[in-house]
Design an enzyme around this catalytic site. Sequence first.
Site: not given
Ligand SMILES: Nc1ncnc2c1ncn2[C@@H]1O[C@H](COP(=O)(O)OP(=O)(O)OP(=O)(O)O)[C@@H](O)[C@H]1O
Ligand SMILES: [Mg+2]
Length: 1086
Positions: A116-117, A121, A166, A169-170, A397, A399
């Site tokens: 997460s984070g 996404t 996050n 977070s999705s 991924g 956890e």
């Molecule tokens: N390539 C990137 N460039 C800039 N910021 C990023 C990038 N990827 C992620 N971030 C930052 O990290 C934060 C978390 O990313 P994201 O929501 O995609 O995580 P996630 O893997 O989908 O988490 P979860 O599993 O909780 O959904 C985003 O809100 C953004 O601020």
């Molecule tokens: Mg996500």
Amino acid sequence: PSPVDTNPSMEVKTSLLDNMIGVGDMVLLEPLNEDSFIVNLRNRFDHNEIYTYIGSVVISMNPYRSLPIYTPQKVEEYRNRNFYELSPHIYALADEAYRSLRDQDKDQCILITGESGAGKTEASKLVMSYVAAVCGKGQEVNKVKEQLLQSNPVLEAFGNAKTMRNDNSSRFGKYMDIEFDFKGDPLGGVISNYLLEKSRVCKQPRGERNFHIFYQLLSGASDDTLMKLKLDRDFSKYNYLSLDSANVNGLDDAASFRTVRNAMQIVGFMEAEVQSVLELVAAVLKLGNIEFKPESRVNGFDESRVKDKNDLKEMCELLGIEQSVLERAFSYRTVEAKMEKMSTTLNVAQVRRPTHCRHCIAIGLGGILYTGVFGNSHGMAQAKTRHKVMGVLDIYGFEIFEDNSFEQFIINYCNEKLQQIFIELTLREEQEEYIREDIEWTNIEYFNNAIICDLIENNQNGILAMLDEECLRPGTVTDDTFLDKLNTICAEHQHFESRLNKNSKFLTDHSLPHSCFRIQHYAGKVLYRVEGFVDKNNDLLYRDLSQAMYKATHSLMRQLFPEGNPAKVNLKRPPTAGFQFKASVGVLMKNLQTKNPNYIRCIKPNDKKVAHIFTDSLVCHQVRYLGLVENVRVRRAGYAFRQPYESCLERYKMLCKKTWPHWRGPARDGVEVLLTDCSVPTEEFAYGRSKIFIRNPRTLFTLEERRRACLEDLATLIQKIYRGWKSRTHFLLLKKSQVVVAAWYRRYAQQNKYQKIKSATLVMQSFVRGWKARNILRQLKYEKRCKEAVTTIAAYWHGTQVRREYRKFFRANAGKKIYDFTIQRIMQKYFLGLKTTTMSPMDNTWPAKPYGFLEGAHTQLRRIFHLWRCKKYRGQFTEEKKAVYEEKLEASEIFKDKKALYPSSVSQPFKGDYLEIQKNPKYQKLNSAMEEKVLLADLVNKINRANGKGSPRLFLLTKSNFVLADQKTGQVKASVPLPDLASVSVSTQSDGFFALKLKEGSASASKGDFLLSSEHLIEIITKLHRIGTTAADRDQINIDISDEFLVQFKQDKVCVKFIQGGPKNGNSAACKRKNNRLLEVSVPSP
Ligand SMILES: Nc1ncnc2c1ncn2[C@@H]1O[C@H](COP(=O)(O)OP(=O)(O)OP(=O)(O)O)[C@@H](O)[C@H]1O
Ligand SMILES: [Mg+2]
């Protein structure tokens, strides 16, 4: 995917190997271990290189800040380039996937994993936006693209929440199939989701929030909308909204709400649909506020009642449910067994049941609402027939928490499956490539996690199967009984650990609590607490509730609770959550297996959600459970590096004289020559059909190093040659220019010279020609003149001749002739006419002028003629006659117009000697007395002064004196010399009186003056005057003509006065004495 099949000459212009920080591809890492892996990651992360490859897998580090690597220029840069051509980037992967989908018709899936984070996404959005940017354009296509891209905000509003790890977070796993037509234009998409964390609707851990949509609705909706939804803007009024983190830094809920509403519209929601979705959201909030209280009943059972019915009422209004129906559903539960229906109240033991029910509905609503939203949205974009598909999987991924429950178990199971697929596909691909390339297959040692999958999903004795069994089993079922069952059945499994295991080796393991079991996942050991496994697996909404919901009149409720349809009631239990999940994972795996996988492994560098911090331990943990090192090993199992011969030769040909600069022949032979020449050990490489396989990255780096050195030399060489070429070109250009200039100048000079000579020649020529021409001209002119002269002479001669001959025939001069003739005739006639005039000078007649033109001539002629006639007339005169006329003339001069007597005298000839004195004898004596010739002899009357009576006398005149003599005797009475005569006086009238006055003092004067009268007065006076004129020695005699004059008689002076007398006195004048002094003469009037 491998860098094949493009024009080799175009290839390897750039390479992943150029300007590399650390290694861009972990496969090339040397030595390969976890530490070096992490050091490489860190090194790259510190240089803002957040992407690193493991072969075709992309590792993505979350930078936690926006990097300038997602610009449209970057998109263009990566577009249509080979995967290894540029430095690692998520766009390279997206491009590779999109191109093999479009060009090779291979369905693709992009698997994004990470904790997460970690940025999953974000990665999925980047991939989608890249594909949207590079695929076709057009109105329809753009609309679909917009729909696909805009599905994200909607999904995130309903499925994302702020968590500790996050802010966005999705809370679900998402799999989206994007469909393309044969051209590669997007047609639509299908979104499936997994494992929504529904429990979050009712309860959120500390510091976390409910799903965004609730907050967004309350902050962003207009007052009007809120009123319609019977909502209050105040978060604190709702039990389901956690307050401590209601506002998140960097999140603007109100703005997001507008974005979401707009996105919903783009995705295809009708206004009414949006409204009903919002009504559901409101209903969930209301539902959270319903509270229950226990109430004792008569029969001793406790019952629960709704405390404050207002919220219930409003919720029912929103959903269109009858309040009583719902109330009853909260309080009763229908148990159906053996074809009987029993309605039981909820007893004391189930005192918490209504709250649970409420949660159930909320969860149900929440979850179903979520899927409902996407039931709707994907419906809008989905294509009718199946086409090329690109799947994007954004899922958690591994956890590993301190406290892992059913959700983690499920998630880790999913990851286990994904790992398996990864291994399978990677190995399969590797193997296929070896076979394709005809390389001997060396068995690759790797860990196959199939055994772990089996532990979980085996239909007989898998953990999920056992859980289901427990749930379905009659009798008391608790989490503990389930654990017992696991302990007995899985005891022998080498990846399963439990304290109560028969396997005694864990009996003393204190890290393993009694209520837990542990599984050795491929990525590490995970400890699961069994609490809640059974309930969560059941995941049931009581039928009373679903049926009550089904009765709602709200448009969406029936779609959301189809199981509440009484017509569909069946007694079979609905499938458990575990079962459902296993099934859907199965479907997903099958789906993925048919596609070409592309991996994005997301890693978060720190726990603090901040940029620039790289926590080794955290990254190490992720690297480990994502199995990345494992991944590299698998990839490197045979040969670490492979490259098509063409690109290999192109890249390293400068290392060997034989291949530089061109190798003519098959690329493979070239590579062979090259490698032998570089004395690379033979075991280090193998020759495939189209690629060279290099076993060890070190070999590659040696080659790279040598290439770099060689390139420097080459650069110098190129520079040298280029400079030489440039200078020579420049020189040649100068030379060429010089020749051109010289040529032009010479031409110009010659031209000038030529022009001068030419003009000089022309001048000379013209002079010579002029001279010649003039000569000729002169000659010709002369000849011409001669000819002309001859001709003229001849012509005149001929003319004369001819005229002479022909004159008579000419009429040309007739006019003039006639004219002359006429004039002649006229003149002749005129002159003849003049002949009639007499020659007498006295003749005054003259014919009238016959023609006007003769006027001048006529008068002149008359004058001339008269003069001539006079001259002629005069010519006839004799001397005597001439004298007579002279006398006449003199008379005229003296008397004309002065004396009235004169005109009668004109016609009388001046006889002079009227007495004929010589002949008459009587005057003989007298005559002889006269000494001189007598000029005049006449008879006159001498007037007597006394009485005025006349007495006749003879008057004789000679040249020198006049004589008065007696008429009868002839006796001379007086002789007066003429010089004594002073003057003569006469009257103006026609009388004959005249007075001869003598000079006083003269000898004659003594007798006094003479007053005489004569008939020939004019002749006498004229002759007197004439003598005076002719005699030179004497004065002229004055002739005094007046009617009054004085006459000297002796002493007295007597005045003689002439008066006009009447005719009675006769014809002659009579003189009378008036007094002494006056004599009056009356003259008869004429
Ligand atoms: N390539 C990137 N460039 C800039 N910021 C990023 C990038 N990827 C992620 N971030 C930052 O990290 C934060 C978390 O990313 P994201 O929501 O995609 O995580 P996630 O893997 O989908 O988490 P979860 O599993 O909780 O959904 C985003 O809100 C953004 O601020
Ligand atoms: Mg996500």
